[in-house]
Design an enzyme around this catalytic site. Structure first.
Site, mmCIF file in Angstrom:
data_model
loop_
_atom_site.group_PDB
_atom_site.id
_atom_site.type_symbol
_atom_site.label_atom_id
_atom_site.label_comp_id
_atom_site.label_asym_id
_atom_site.label_seq_id
_atom_site.Cartn_x
_atom_site.Cartn_y
_atom_site.Cartn_z
ATOM 1 N N GLU A 85 33.332 89.634 43.208
ATOM 2 C CA GLU A 85 33.697 88.225 43.113
ATOM 3 C C GLU A 85 32.688 87.404 43.909
ATOM 4 O OE1 GLU A 85 36.783 84.948 44.797
ATOM 5 O OE2 GLU A 85 36.142 86.724 45.901
ATOM 6 N N ASP A 144 35.727 91.823 47.020
ATOM 7 C CA ASP A 144 36.161 90.459 47.310
ATOM 8 C C ASP A 144 35.105 89.689 48.096
ATOM 9 O OD1 ASP A 144 38.386 88.424 47.520
ATOM 10 O OD2 ASP A 144 38.024 88.790 49.650
#
Length: 493
Positions: A265, A235
C-alpha cells in the site's frame, strides 16, 4: 495463477467479538466456488486497543490472540486457534492467504524511558530544531505476558526514530528521538510529502538499527511457519524506507518454500511516484492502484459529466499493469475513514466490470461490496453518522464471469465520453464476452468480433437487457446497455 481475484475479508468497522475467523472458515468454500483465488486477512496480531483493535495500532507482532495482553487474549477477530482454523479452511479450498504486515510503528508501550528529543515542524519534517529536550516517552516494549516466548527481543528508544507525545514536559507534536541511528535525520527512500514522510504515528520504527531489521526478518520467518500463509499485504510503505522492504522481501522469499504473493500500500495518486517505488524495490511487489480508485470516485460523483474515455488516464494499471492491483474501495477509502473516497453504489457495478473483466491488473473485491455493511462513527464535522453500504447487485456474477468469460485478446472501444466498451475474444477452453457501459443515457456500441463469431447469439449475463443479439456474417453487431448501467454480453448457446 490464471485470472487471480483477491478478496479483502474485512473492513474498518467489522464487528468485534471474535466473529471474523469463524466467518472466514465458513465462507472459504463458497468464495472458491465463485472464483476468488486469495483472501487478504486483517492484521492478526495484538494491537494497542486489544480486543477492539482493527490491527493497525501494532503492539505485539508475536501475539496472534494467544496471550492476555491489552485487556484480552483474543484480538478483535478471534484467538490464534480460530485464525489457524480459518487459514486451514482457505488453503483446503486452494485459496491463497495474504496476511497484513504493519511494521511502520508500534503503539501501547509498556514502560516510559527518559529520552532526548528534537521538536519537528509537522508541515516540514526536514525542519528539525537543534534544541534538545529531556523528556519521558513511551518507547519500551517488554511484553510481560508473553514472557519471551517466540522472541526475547525488547524494544526501547534505540529502536525508534520519533514519537508524537512526550511527558515531563507534557507535549504533543512530532519529536525526533536522539540516539545512535538518528544523527542524520529521518530515513531516506520514503515519500517526500511534508519534506520527508518517514514519521507517521506512534513510536516510529527505525530500520537503520540492524537489531530491529533482523528481528523483523525473523518475525517474517516465524509468521510463515506459524500460519502457512502464502502472501503479504505491506502496510504504509510510503513511510518505510524502500531499501528495508527490498531486503525484507528478499529474505522472506528465500525462506519460503513457494513464491510469496506481495502487494504493498503506497497511497499516492502520482503514477511516477508509484513507479519510482517499484523501481526502488526492483519490482518485487505489486502496488494498489490508488489513482484508479480515485478516478472511480470522481466518475461516480460526476455522473454523465465525467468523460469515461479518461477512466484509465494517469493510473498504474495503464502505466505498469504487471504491478497493479486494481480496487474499487478498501478500509481506508470507506466513508468516515482517513482516506475517504467512496464510490457511489450506482457506479460500482461499472467499476467492478472494469477491473474484473479486463486483461490488465489483478482485481480485489471489498467485503462490504459483496456482503454489505452498516456502522456508526463520528465524522470530521464532529457529528455521528450512520453509514449503510449495500451489497452490490450482480457482483457475485461479475466475479464468476472473470473465471468463465474474461479470456482472450482484449479490444477497447473507449471512444465516447458517456458510453465505452471492450471485448474479450475468448480461448478454446473459455468463451469471451462483450462489456458495454454508460454513465448517462442508454448506450450502444458496434462491436466487430470477426468471422469466427458470425451468426452467433448473445445474451446479457447481468439480465439488464432481455433481448438477444445476433452478429452478422462478419461477426459484428450492435451491443446495448441501459442508462447508468453495464451489460456483459455472452454467447447465448
Amino acid at each position: 495463477m490464471q485470472n487471480p481475484t483477491l478478496f479483502q475479508f474485512f473492513h474498518w468497522y467489522y464487528p468485534e467479538g471474535g466473529k471474523l475467523w469463524p466467518e472466514v472458515a465458513e465462507k472459504a468454500a463458497w468464495l472458491a466456488e465463485i472464483g476468488i483465488t486469495a483472501a487478504w486477512l486483517p492484521p492478526a496480531y495484538k494491537g494497542d486497543s486489544g480486543g477492539y483493535s482493527v490491527g493497525y495500532d501494532t503492539y505485539d507482532l508475536f501475539d496472534l490472540g494467544e496471550f492476555d495482553q491489552k485487556g484480552s487474549r483474543a484480538t478483535k477477530y478471534g484467538d490464534k486457534e480460530g485464525l489457524l482454523a480459518a487459514i486451514a479452511a482457505l488453503k483446503q479450498h486452494q485459496l491463497g492467504v495474504i496476511l497484513d504486515v504493519v511494521l511502520n510503528h508500534k503503539m501501547g508501550a509498556d514502560e516510559k524511558e527518559r529520552v532526548q528529543v528534537n521538536r519537528v515542524n509537522m508541515d516540514d519534517r526536514e525542519d528539525i530544531s537543534d534544541d534538545i529536550i529531556e523528556a519521558d516517552a513511551w518507547t519500551r516494549f517488554i511484553f510481560a505476558a508473553r514472557n519471551g516466548q517466540y522472541s526475547k527481543f525488547v524494544w526501547d528508544y534505540h529502536c525508534f526514530s520519533g514519537v508524537d507525545h512526550i511527558e515531563n514536559p507534557d507535549e504533543n507534536g512530532i519529536f525526533k528521538i536522539v540516539n545512535d541511528y538518528t544523527a542524520g535525520g529521518w530515513n531516506d527512500q520514503v515519500d517526500e510529502e511534508f519534506g520527508n514522510y518517514d514519521y507517521l504515528m506512534g513510536a516510529n520504527v527505525d530500520f537503520r538499527n540492524n537489531a530491529v531489521s533482523e528481528e523483523l526478518k525473523y518475525w517474517g520467518r516465524w509468521i510463515m511457519e506459524q500460519t502457512g500463509c502464502t502472501g503479504f499485504r505491506l502496510d504504509a510503505v510510503k513511510h518505510i524506507p524502500a531499501w528495508f522492504y527490498k531486503e525484507w522481501i528478499d529474505h522472506i522469499q528465500a525462506e519460503s518454500e513457494q513464491p510469496m504473493y506481495l502487494v504493498a500500500e503506497y497511497w499516492s495518486f502520482d503514477v511516477p511516484t508509484l513507479q519510482n517505488y517499484i523501481h526502488q524495490v526492483e519490482g518485487k511487489t505489486m502496488l494498489f492502484d490508488a489513482p484508479l480508485q480515485l478516478n472511480f470516485h470522481h466518475a461516480s460523483k460526476q455522473g454523465a459529466d465525467y468523460d469515461l474515455t479518461t477512466i484509465f488516464d494517469n493510473t498504474l494499471v495503464a502505466a505498469d499493469a504487471s504491478h497493479a492491483v486494481t480496487l474499487v474501495a478498501n478500509h481506508d477509502t470507506q466513508p468516515l475513514q482517513s482516506l475517504e473516497a467512496p464510490v457511489e453504489p450506482w457506479f460500482k457495478p461499472l467499476a467492478y466490470a472494469l477491473i474484473l473483466l479486463r486483461e490488465q491488473g489483478v482485481p480485489i473485491v471489498f467485503y462490504p461490496d459483496l456482503f454489505g455493511a452498516s456502522y456508526e462513527d463520528e465524522g470530521g464535522d464532529g457529528n455521528t453518522h450512520t453509514i449503510d453500504l449495500p451489497a452490490i447487485p450482480h457482483l457475485e456474477t461479475l466475479i464468476k464471469a472473470r473465471q468463465d468469460y474474461a479470456w482472450g485478446v482484449q479490444t477497447d472501444y473507449l471512444d465516447h465520453p458517456n458510453c465505452i466498451a471492450f471485448s474479450r475474444s475468448g480461448t478454446e477452453e473459455h468463451p469471451g464476452c462483450v462489456v458495454v457501459m454508460s454513465n448517462g443515457e442508454g448506450g450502444e456500441k458496434t462491436i466487430e468480433l470477426g468471422d469466427g463469431f458470425a451468426h452467433k447469439k448473445w445474451r446479457d449475463l447481468l439480465e439488464h437487457r432481455e433481448d438477444i443479439i445476433e452478429t452478422d456474417e462478419n461477426g459484428a453487431a450492435q451491443f446495448f446497455c441501459e442508462a447508468g448501467s453495464v451489460s456483459v454480453w455472452v454467447l447465448a448457446e
